[in-house]
Each structure stands twice: as structure tokens, then as C-alpha cells.
Write an enzyme that holds these catalytic residues in place. Structure first.
Site, short mmCIF file in Angstrom:
data_model
loop_
_atom_site.label_atom_id
_atom_site.label_comp_id
_atom_site.label_asym_id
_atom_site.label_seq_id
_atom_site.Cartn_x
_atom_site.Cartn_y
_atom_site.Cartn_z
N ASN A 11 40.30 -1.51 13.73
CA ASN A 11 39.83 -0.61 14.79
C ASN A 11 40.75 0.61 14.82
OD1 ASN A 11 39.01 0.63 17.12
ND2 ASN A 11 39.71 -1.00 18.51
N TRP A 12 40.27 1.68 14.22
CA TRP A 12 41.12 2.88 14.13
C TRP A 12 41.27 3.60 15.46
CZ3 TRP A 12 39.31 5.79 9.04
CH2 TRP A 12 39.44 4.91 7.95
N LYS A 13 40.44 3.26 16.42
CA LYS A 13 40.45 3.95 17.72
C LYS A 13 40.31 5.46 17.51
CE LYS A 13 42.93 0.08 19.61
NZ LYS A 13 43.86 -0.47 20.59
N HIS A 96 35.37 -3.58 24.18
CA HIS A 96 36.81 -3.47 24.01
C HIS A 96 37.45 -3.16 25.36
CE1 HIS A 96 40.74 -1.97 22.80
NE2 HIS A 96 40.55 -2.63 21.67
N GLU A 98 39.64 -1.19 26.26
CA GLU A 98 39.79 0.25 26.56
C GLU A 98 38.48 0.84 27.08
OE1 GLU A 98 41.50 1.33 22.76
OE2 GLU A 98 43.23 0.10 23.28
N GLU A 168 41.17 -10.74 22.82
CA GLU A 168 42.26 -9.77 22.85
C GLU A 168 42.92 -9.77 24.22
OE1 GLU A 168 41.55 -6.58 19.61
OE2 GLU A 168 40.60 -5.88 21.43
N GLY A 174 48.46 -3.02 21.68
CA GLY A 174 49.28 -1.83 21.51
C GLY A 174 50.65 -1.91 22.14
N SER A 214 48.40 -6.54 18.88
CA SER A 214 49.67 -6.45 18.15
C SER A 214 49.75 -7.40 16.96
CB SER A 214 50.85 -6.63 19.09
OG SER A 214 50.85 -5.62 20.08
N GLY A 235 44.40 -3.06 15.51
CA GLY A 235 44.47 -1.66 15.93
C GLY A 235 45.51 -0.91 15.13
#
Ligand code: PGA
Length: 253
Positions: A11-13, A96, A98, A168, A174, A214, A235
Site C-alpha cells: 500500500n503505497w498510500k 483502511h 486512514e 491492521e 506507521g 509496521s 505500507g
């Protein structure tokens, strides 16, 4: 017998310019060994989905980070599941944390997103997980199970079987704080058991449950060694080809 797929999804975000994205894809292509026991999925920002599909090795799947819950129409800025399918995207991350926290996406919308994704032939990578304050109260199992009940358990057995689930824990995303191998395993086993009670053994045994938060080149092997952990949603560590490839090669089962 291998019951379910091992999957490593990056997941490159909201990271990488076009040139940087192409460099990363080329490096991943070059470093790709024969990964017979893992499916790789790259989830770049939407603007690079088509170029990623063109440039990535054909064994790599391409996933979007989001889609909208309606088929088409006046939804400025949004992208439909059908549009994603039409450019060769096969997966889509839904729910997700976020998206839930920053963009206030709620259960009803997430259920609808899962439905439209499946209806358009996409594999949803459905994310669930508890915030730190819930973990501290010890209610994390019931919290995550109720996310799944509320958002997914209306699906038919056939549709539910098309999902990939990513657990998650929000406090691990992160932050450099990973769930311990045991914490990941017990939650994954609890979720699989929850699915078993609703959909039965075949569905529960067949669904891939990924860990995210992480996960990196140093800890992937021990996390993936757990019987109910079928890979990772990665991530930060998916932004460096060497780390991502090391993670992809971390399956021992
Ligand atoms: P992280 O992110 O690996 O950077 O913790 C995981 C995710 O948000 O999917």
C-alpha cells in the site's frame, strides 16, 4: 495441503512521483524471483494504476487504495469499481483505517463498497483493526469481530469467499510498533473462528487473512510463520524495492 493463498500487498498510500513509481516497479520486476508461494499486489496511488498495470511483471496484481460505492454519476473526484476493472486492476483496499478516520468512512458505506467491488470482479482487501484505547481496555477481539459482522456478514457465502481480510491494529500502523507474533496469531485465529461460525469450515479455511502494521523486512518472516497469518498489507516498507522483495520472500510454510 496449501489451503489458501499467501499474499503480500504493498500500500503505497500517497507517496511517489510518476518517475519514482516507475523506478520502484522496475526494481521490483528485476528482483522478482520465482515466487510460487505468494501473490504480490501493488497498490499505487490511483493516478498510476494504469501505468503500473502496463509496467509491472504480469505475475504481479495491481490494486487500488479505494473506490466509490456508487456505479457512476455526479460524484466529483471519485473512481468507480467498474473503472478500476476496466484498466486491469484486480484488487481494491476497502476500509483502511486512514479512510475511516481521516475521511470519516462508516460501516454502511464500506459494506456498499465491498459489494460494488465484488460485483465488478475486484477482490476487496477489507481492512479491520482496533485503536489503541480499545486494545487497552481488552475489548479488541469483540471490537474487530463486530466490525466484520456489521460490514461483511450480510454477504452470501460465494461473495464472502472472494474477500481478502487485512487485520491492521491501528496503533501499529506507521508507528514502528508491531503487534507481537502471538498477538497477530491469536487475533487472526479469532477472526477465522468468527468466520467459521457464520460461513463454515471451507470458507474459513480458504480465506486469506493478512497482517498489517509496521510489518517490515526484519519481522515479516516470524509474523508470516504463524498458521493463521497468510501474508501482509505493507505500507512504509513497500516503498523500497529491497524491503518489499525481502518481505515477499518471507514465507516458510
Ligand atoms: P505500515 O502501514 O506498514 O506503514 O505500518 C500499513 C498499512 O497502513 O496498510
Amino acid at each position: 495441503m496449501q489451503l489458501r493463498k499467501n499474499i503480500v500487498a504493498g500500500n503505497w498510500k500517497m507517496n511517489k512521483t510518476a518517475t519514482e513509481a516507475n523506478t520502484l516497479i522496475n526494481e521490483i520486476n528485476q528482483g522478482l524471483s520465482v515466487l510460487s508461494n505468494v501473490q504480490l499486489v501493488l497498490c499505487p496511488p490511483a493516478i498510476y494504476l494504469e501505468s503500473t498495470r502496463k509496467n509491472a511483471n504480469e505475475t504481479i496484481s495491481v490494486g487500488a487504495q479505494n473506490c466509490y460505492c456508487e456505479a457512476s454519476g455526479a460524484f466529483t473526484g471519485e473512481i468507480s469499481a467498474a473503472m478500476l476493472s476496466s484498466v486491469g486492476v484486480s484488487h481494491v483496499i476497502i476500509g483502511h483505517s486512514e479512510r475511516r478516520q481521516i475521511f470519516s468512512e462508516k460501516s454502511k458505506m464500506l459494506s456498499k463498497k465491498v459489494e460494488v467491488a465484488i460485483a465488478n470482479g475486484l477482490t476487496p482487501i477489507y481492512c479491520c483493526g482496533e485503536p489503541l484505547e480499545i486494545r487497552e481496555t481488552g475489548l479488541h477481539f469483540s471490537y474487530v469481530k463486530s466490525q466484520i459482522t456489521r460490514e461483511l456478514f450480510h454477504l452470501s457465502e460465494t461473495d464472502f469467499s472472494k474477500l481478502v481480510i487485512a487485520y491492521e491494529p491501528i496503533w501499529a500502523i506507521g508507528t514502528g510498533k508491531t503487534a507481537t507474533v502471538e498477538e497477530a496469531q491469536v487475533m487472526h485465529a479469532a477472526l477465522r473462528n468468527h468466520i467459521f461460525k457464520k460461513y463454515g469450515k471451507d470458507v474459513a479455511d480458504g480465506i486469506s487473512i493478512l497482517y498489517g502494521g509496521s510489518c517490515n523486512a526484519a519481522n515479516a518472516k516470524s509474523i508470516f510463520s504463524q498458521p493463521d497469518v497468510d501474508g501482509g498489507l505493507i505500507g512504509g516498507a513497500s516503498l523500497k524495492s529491497a524491503d518489499f522483495l525481502t518481505i515477499a520472500n518471507s514465507f516458510v510454510k
